[in-house]
Structure formats: structure tokens, C-alpha cells
Design an enzyme around this catalytic site. Structure first.
Site, PDB file in Angstrom:
ATOM      1  N   SER A 192       0.807  -1.208   0.000  1.00  8.68           N
ATOM      2  CA  SER A 192       0.000   0.000   0.000  1.00  8.68           C
ATOM      3  C   SER A 192       0.846   1.268   0.000  1.00  8.68           C
ATOM      4  CB  SER A 192      -0.958  -0.045   1.200  1.00  8.68           C
ATOM      5  OG  SER A 192      -2.019   0.846   1.026  1.00  8.68           O
ATOM      6  N   ASP A 236       9.763   5.396 -10.404  1.00  6.33           N
ATOM      7  CA  ASP A 236       9.329   6.018 -11.655  1.00  6.33           C
ATOM      8  C   ASP A 236      10.005   7.365 -11.891  1.00  6.33           C
ATOM      9  OD1 ASP A 236       7.726   3.871 -12.084  1.00  6.33           O
ATOM     10  OD2 ASP A 236       5.827   4.965 -12.097  1.00  6.33           O
ATOM     11  N   LYS A 265      -1.083  -4.199  -3.394  1.00  5.65           N
ATOM     12  CA  LYS A 265      -2.381  -3.602  -3.075  1.00  5.65           C
ATOM     13  C   LYS A 265      -2.439  -2.216  -3.698  1.00  5.65           C
ATOM     14  CE  LYS A 265      -5.477  -2.154   0.609  1.00  5.65           C
ATOM     15  NZ  LYS A 265      -5.527  -0.730   0.229  1.00  5.65           N
TER      16      LYS A 265
END
Length: 441
Positions: A305, A316, A330
Site C-alpha cells: 500500500s 518512476d 495492493k
């Protein structure tokens, strides 16, 4: 983003967690009222008549009397709980308990669990708690609690068995993959106050920071810890290991605040749902307290999470190398919606996406470098014969000048790196990146 968020976040800390959580609480009255007006004329009257028929039969003919409130509550739980593993109807008592638990101080054993085939599956033993010290591992299945076989119990009832008076003990029977016989663990319940951030220097110039979960004040905790590390180093760090292993997640805005300390700008995460207020883009505004120094982020299957949000944002944005094993996976957001009866819905209302638009739902974050858990075993000296060992060898005409000796690792750091192979690999990679940067000038 530290200063202005459109949502108020809550972490689900229930002594043992009810599943890896990324939870927000927001005002939903306007959206909900509009939706109710739009759907009022679309109520499925035939199905509601069937519900009323079943309700009356059970009320009149079930073997023991059942109150109308119990039947309605059970119906609400069935409607919501069967949507996905993270949606839940909370009656007033459960909602009051949830609001108490969000303080980060609670009684329990410190295990984050989820339902799996009728049993409790351990997602993460929380670091520094009885569960974290017990030897219970992620993936273990709890099949008995104090001798009670729990298959078929609701998640709420099974969790209730785990909780109890601080100082009392609870016996857990655990099935572990690869073990022929069940294992038994006895844990002493205690009041748990989790300090979510801890850090120290691995060596001069190289820091280590662990986030065990994302509480409301975790962002401030990371800022304080980095300030202390820089002060202890008497200057900027050359690199940092950020340890998110076995971190079950928590507060969304805490994950954004943590990224603020490592990113000057850029998207951290975006959420998308069915209603307009669910579509939000969270951005980092810095400043980067490491001034671009290299980072290695350690993750594993217990990283879930909010921990996956941080790992995905740093990956990224090419701010860090992610090392370890694939994360939990999740990729959904739960919203706490207070109800008129004093209860609440914990409802999945959005998916979240990494800066590159990836959904990690059921996939997790794949590390840039896969390193499995283990211990480092030092080999014996190789015993090779070298030129300097040969009798009558020629002297070097240009002996090197005395070079400064590298900083020796402390015994505590050596022991830590020997016991934790993933951390050792992360530390070696950090030093390699630092050396390469130095060679490039």
C-alpha cells in the site's frame, strides 16, 4: 503537498491490522446526496421484496430469537464485506474503536493479517512488537487462537480473539509452508506505541532509515531522522538505504510527505475512482534533503500500500534503485464514510497509480535488482601465491604514496550486514554508485 491535501487520511491500526491498508476519510455528503437522488428511482423493488421476505421468515422461524438490528447489521456486513478484501461495514462500536486506534497506540500483538481461505494470513509482523519478535513470518497461516479453530469465523471475530488485556498471553497455532508440523507461538499482549521511523549511520557518509509503517506523523519523523543523520555525519550524506520491508502501509498523505523529503518535484501518486472527488494527483514539492545523493530502497512481499506508493514514486522518478523482492500488490484506496447511525463504511473508492500510470493491483512493485533474504557467509582466504611471496622478487620502482585507509565498519554494522544479506547488497551498491560518481568528477 505537505501543506495542502484535499483528503484527511486515517491508518487502520486495530491491534492486529485488518489487511494492508491505504485509508482516507473525507466529507462525502455532497457526492453521496447527488448519487442518492440519481439512484432513488432505480431501487430494485423486486430484490428488496425478496430481502423483506427472507428477513420476515428468519425473524419468525429461526431456531432462536434474533433481533432486527442483528439481522440488518449482518445483511449490511454481507453486502459490503463480499465486495473485496478491504471493504467493510463498521458498526458504531467498531467505528469508535477505529478512531481510537488511529492514534498509533493500541493493545494487541502487532500482526497485520488478512483473511485467506477461512484462516488468518500474516501479511507483516510489525517491527518492535510481540508479533515482530515472535518469529512469525509473512505468509504464515494462523489456524488456531488459544486452541480455537478459526476456519469459518469472520475476520472481525478472529481479530477479536487476538486482542485482549495487556499482559495476557495468546497462543497461536501457525501453519508454515515447508514445515511438516504446525508451529505454536505464545505472545504476550501489550499496549503498542509504534515509532514508525528509525535510522543510524552504517558508515561515515552512508545512512540507513527504516519506516515500519505510515502514521500521521511519519513525514515529520523522516525529516527529523534525516536531520539527525546529517548532523551525526558532520555533513551531507553520500547515500541512503531506505528500508520499507514488511511495511504494511497506512496514511496516504504520510507517503506523499516522505517523498517530499527525497524529491524536489514530480508526481508521487494519482488516484482514480467513479466520482470526481476520487480523482486526485499528489505531487512532491521538496526540498530533497539528500541533494540528489543516491538511494537504495529495500522492499519485499510484506511491503504494501503506502510503502508501495513510495517505492513506485522513487522508482518512476528515477530517484532510487529498488532492491529486494516483489511487493504485496495492493493498489486500491479505502475511504471511511461515517453513517447516520454512528457506524461507518470503509469502502474501496479508487485505484492508485504510480507516476508512470502503472496500477500495481495484484502485481506489486518489481524491484530493479532482485535480492532474496539470507545471511552473508564469509569464505576462507583463497591462499593464492602472489608475486610478492616469491623469493628474490623485484622491487616496485614507483611505490605508491601512502593512501588514507578507508573507514573501518563498526562491529555493530559488520554484524548487521552479516545477518541481513539484502541490506549488505544495498550498502555495497550505494558505495559503488558513490565511487562511480566520484570517478566521473
Amino acid at each position: 503537498m505537505k501543506k495542502s491535501l484535499t483528503r484527511y487520511a486515517l491508518i487502520l491500526l486495530a491491534g492486529v491490522f485488518l489487511g494492508a491498508g491505504l485509508t482516507v476519510e473525507r466529507a462525502v455528503e455532497a457526492d453521496r446526496a447527488a448519487h442518492e437522488r440519481a439512484t432513488l428511482s432505480q431501487l430494485p423493488l423486486r430484490e428488496l421484496r425478496t430481502f423483506a421476505e427472507v428477513f420476515n421468515i428468519v425473524k419468525a422461524e429461526y431456531v432462536v430469537p434474533v433481533s432486527s438490528r442483528t439481522l440488518i447489521d449482518n445483511a449490511l456486513r454481507g453486502m459490503v464485506n463480499n465486495l473485496d478484501p478491504h471493504s467493510q461495514y463498521l458498526d458504531p462500536r467498531q467505528y469508535r474503536q477505529l478512531r481510537v486506534d488511529t492514534t498509533g497506540r493500541f493493545g494487541g500483538v502487532g500482526l497485520e493479517v488478512t483473511e485467506y481461505k477461512g484462516f488468518l494470513k500474516v501479511v507483516t509482523p510489525i517491527h518492535g512488537t510481540p508479533g515482530g519478535r515472535s518469529g512469525i513470518k509473512p505468509g504464515d497461516l494462523i489456524v488456531r487462537i488459544n486452541g480455537t479453530f478459526i476456519q469459518g469465523l469472520s475476520l472481525r471475530k478472529a481479530v477479536h480473539l487476538l486482542r485482549g488485556r495487556p499482559g495476557s498471553t495468546v497462543a497461536l497455532t501457525v501453519v508454515r509452508k515447508g514445515q511438516a508440523q504446525p508451529l505454536t507461538f505464545r505472545l504476550e499482549r501489550q499496549i503498542i506505541k509504534i515509532h514508525s521511523v528509525a535510522g543510524h549511520l552504517l558508515a561515515p557518509g552512508y545512512g540507513y532509515l527504516r519506516i515500519s509503517e505510515f502514521q500521521g506523523d511519519t513525514g515529520k519523523g523522516v525529516t527529523r531522522a534525516l536531520t539527525h543523520l546529517i548532523a551525526a555525519n558532520h555533513g551531507p550524506l553520500k547515500g541512503l538505504v531506505l528500508d520499507l520491508r514488511d511495511n504494511p502501509g497506512g496514511v496516504l498523505n504520510a507517503a506523499v510527505a516522505v517523498c517530499d523529503d527525497f524529491m524536489n518535484h514530480g508526481v508521487v501518486v494519482s488516484t482514480r475512482g467513479r466520482i470526481p472527488s476520487s480523482d486526485v494527483v499528489f505531487r512532491a514539492h521538496g526540498p530533497d534533503m539528500l541533494h540528489g545523493a543516491p538511494m537504495v530502497v529495500l522492499v519485499n512481499g510484506g511491503s504494501a500500500s503506502a510503502a508501495e506508493i513510495v517505492a513506485g514514486a522513487l522508482q518512476d522518478n528515477r530517484r532510487a534503485v529498488i532492491m529486494g523482492t516483489k511487493t504485496f500488490g495492493k493498489g486500491s484506496v479505502q475511504t471511511i464514510m461515517p453513517m447516520g447511525n454512528g457506524g461507518a463504511l470503509r469502502l474501496t473508492t479508487a485505484r492508485y497509480f504510480t507516476p508512470n500510470g502503472r496500477s500495481i493491483q495484484n502485481l506489486g512493485i518489481a524491484p530493479n535488482i532482485v535480492v532474496h533474504e539470507g545471511k552473508f557467509v564469509s569464505g576462507a582466504p583463497n591462499g593464492f601465491l602472489r608475486e610478492t611471496n616469491l623469493p628474490g622478487h623485484l622491487a616496485n620502482p614507483n611505490p605508491p604514496k601512502a593512501a588514507p585507509k578507508p573507514h573501518a565498519l563498526s562491529p555493530a554494522t559488520r554484524k548487521l550486514l552479516d545477518e541481513d544479506y539484502q541490506l549488505r547488497e544495498a550498502f555495497d551498491l550505494l558505495r559503488g554508485i558513490s565511487i562511480f560518481r566520484h570517478l566521473k568528477g
